[in-house]
Design a protein around this motif. Sequence first.
Motif, mmCIF file in Angstrom:
data_model
loop_
_atom_site.group_PDB
_atom_site.id
_atom_site.type_symbol
_atom_site.label_atom_id
_atom_site.label_comp_id
_atom_site.label_asym_id
_atom_site.label_seq_id
_atom_site.Cartn_x
_atom_site.Cartn_y
_atom_site.Cartn_z
ATOM 1 N N THR A 60 0.827 -1.110 0.101
ATOM 2 C CA THR A 60 -0.154 -0.369 -0.074
ATOM 3 C C THR A 60 0.465 1.246 -0.020
ATOM 4 O O THR A 60 0.563 1.967 -0.887
ATOM 5 C CB THR A 60 -1.110 0.134 0.635
ATOM 6 O OG1 THR A 60 -1.572 -1.214 0.939
ATOM 7 C CG2 THR A 60 -2.005 0.592 0.901
ATOM 8 N N HIS A 73 -8.083 0.416 3.516
ATOM 9 C CA HIS A 73 -6.888 1.382 2.690
ATOM 10 C C HIS A 73 -7.139 2.813 2.367
ATOM 11 O O HIS A 73 -5.835 3.347 2.453
ATOM 12 C CB HIS A 73 -7.525 0.633 1.009
ATOM 13 C CG HIS A 73 -6.621 -0.178 -0.149
ATOM 14 N ND1 HIS A 73 -5.538 -0.696 0.656
ATOM 15 C CD2 HIS A 73 -7.244 -1.236 -0.233
ATOM 16 C CE1 HIS A 73 -5.126 -1.857 -0.353
ATOM 17 N NE2 HIS A 73 -6.121 -2.343 -0.112
ATOM 18 N N ASP A 121 -6.336 -3.785 -5.899
ATOM 19 C CA ASP A 121 -5.662 -4.557 -4.856
ATOM 20 C C ASP A 121 -6.346 -6.398 -4.603
ATOM 21 O O ASP A 121 -7.585 -6.331 -4.933
ATOM 22 C CB ASP A 121 -6.086 -3.915 -3.563
ATOM 23 C CG ASP A 121 -5.427 -4.830 -2.513
ATOM 24 O OD1 ASP A 121 -4.361 -5.653 -2.550
ATOM 25 O OD2 ASP A 121 -5.520 -4.486 -0.850
HETATM 26 MG MG MG Z 1 -2.837 -4.787 1.239
#
Ligand code: MG
Length: 686
Positions: free
Chosen positions: A297, A327, A391
């Motif tokens: 990330t 996130h 992701d």
């Molecule tokens: Mg991750």
Amino acid sequence: MAKILTLRPLTPESPVTAVPGVGEAVAPRLAKLGIVTVRDLLYHLPRRYEDSRDVVPIAELRPGEVQTSLVRVTDVRAVQRRMHLLQVSVEDSTGVAEAIWFNQPFRQRDLRPGTTLFLRGKVKPGRLPTFQAPVYERPRSEQRHLGRLAPVYPETHKLSTRMLRSFMEPALAAAVAIPDPVPPPVRERESLPDLGEALRQAHFPDDQGSADRARERIAFEELFLIQVAAERARRRRLGSVGVTVPYDVEAAREFTRGLPFKLTDGQRVAAHEILTDMAKTGPMNRLLQGDVGSGKTVVAAMAALLTHRAGLQTAVMAPTEILARQHAQTLDALLAPHGLVPRLLVGSTTATARREVLEALAGGQDSLIVGTHALIEDDVVLRRLGLAVVDEQHRFGVAQRQRLRQKSGAMPNFLAMTATPIPRSLALTLYGDVDVSELRELPPGRQAVDTSVVAPHRRDAAYGFVGDQLHGGRQAFVICPLIEESDKLGVRSATAEFERLSTGVFADFRVDLLHGRLPAKEKEERMRRFASGETDLLVATSVVEVGVDLPNATIMLVEGAERFGLAQLHQFRGRVGRGEHRSYCLLFEGGTEPDEQSSSRLDALATTQSGFDLAELDLKLRGAGDVVGLRQHGLPEMRVADLLDLALAARARRAAVDWLDSDPALSRHLPLREALDRYTSVFDLD
Ligand code: MG
Ligand code: ADP
């Protein structure tokens, strides 16, 4: 019937039902194997060959062995006692023998005196050597079963080898008409037989050498097609005008300096690769692989910041709402100090909030949007999209990933992330058009998850240990291979384990259940309750796989662990050990006798912490077909090619690049084009 069919010759495109013998009963079984046309049938290759070329004179038959003789039937007797016994006398120029069958009276039709036959079966000694229930075939100009190397097919869906041999023979008549996708110059340079001959030899080979050459040729074709598709997609991508994001070294340095930690070497290299790609005219297409917690990330955040500085937008898509929220939070902490505040768009976003977000995005004021599938809905407009990040990319279909890329007029840079690494050897073979970055090391200070395979008699002790952890305020997962009890003995199901544990040994704790058959909302809600600490123990199926951060969870207990792939077990294990507390992964094997291979796989998990190493190992142990995520990653299925045959893959890649250099438009050899059109390419960006 057969007569009529011979009037209309089979072509590769004929439906498989046009093959004599393939009727309504058989066609659906073939369809289950993906065999719909005569071409599909021809590409269904044998697993091995049965060699009955060694014809033994009767006088030389050895007792106890399976042997083949060429004989003439002299006498047939049917005896009905407790069972029906068919007793047949045979001879050749060297002696006489017997053959017997129990309870197969219908064979009498085939075995009239005077008939000449190949007989193959186990020979029992006695007054006369006696074939026990042998298989037989009359000698013909082209043998199908006996007196030759005969194909043996994988026997699935009630399709016997004998049936497939009989279908294959007429189908092979059509093989000569199959246009060969491999251009003649390539075939020549690689010294490969042509396709029709290769198919014939692959099914009914003259000898083992011919069979090997035929299979190599068909495998080469498969890899060659993939490589041409990949290379063509790459050239098209790099030749198209995407958005460019200048590599602002100062901004990157400033971001790194602002972090509360030092980037790992892997992060620095990956970030550099990404920023370099983004500065080029052709759009980036990159996969960032790294274990859970390896810091993907942060790398994505840096790319988003530079995209923002270039006046462009970034969209980050995650497979679940919880992940998307996580996130958004992480990115907010990393990027808000630099003036970049993420917006969130998920299924549960209220209508008012949604309208506001959509307007800000369409107007272009906002530069960073994080969300779920909600991002790819039609009314979400991202006109200045410069970077699309997905992701846990294998959780999305190819089409969904493409819809995100298509949100703006120009082709955005694309970054896929995954915590289920694909072995590099496979990535190189298959991901022709994807560049790969890897985070192989974890940030310093991470503790390994203590992993052990628990013997059945230690179950109570293990539960005691889990109870201690829960009493100490920690949380635990129990993963089961199935949702509900099945007749498969000894495999634990989530539903039954939930009942058992919540009313039994963990009755004092708050236990919840999570599985894929719950409505999506309910799944998210139960996961949220666990994440917020409202429940202590979560009994679940593999749906928990995705990368949620739960620093308070310290136990991952897996039932029937041998039923999961190594990569998947590693994913489960990644759910714990994310906080300051020491964490444990406890593996139970299912009720059935654990076999040696599955035990050694579980032992490997106990001693290996790297997902990359485990993926390589899984590939070696189980073969490419089973590597978790391979199909989910959207890769085409190989029928013949061994994905680990890197030498052949390299030859195919070189041939593909050379061919495209000489024929960029693919206009010089039409069958190649047609073959490429036939399989849905996973590489196409448009
Ligand atoms: Mg991750
Ligand atoms: P991933 O997405 O690969 O699972 P994240 O990017 O979510 O991993 O990072 C996991 C945690 O590690 C986050 O809390 C993040 O702040 C932290 N982290 C990332 N990189 C580093 C680093 N180089 N050193 C220390 N901690 C780091």
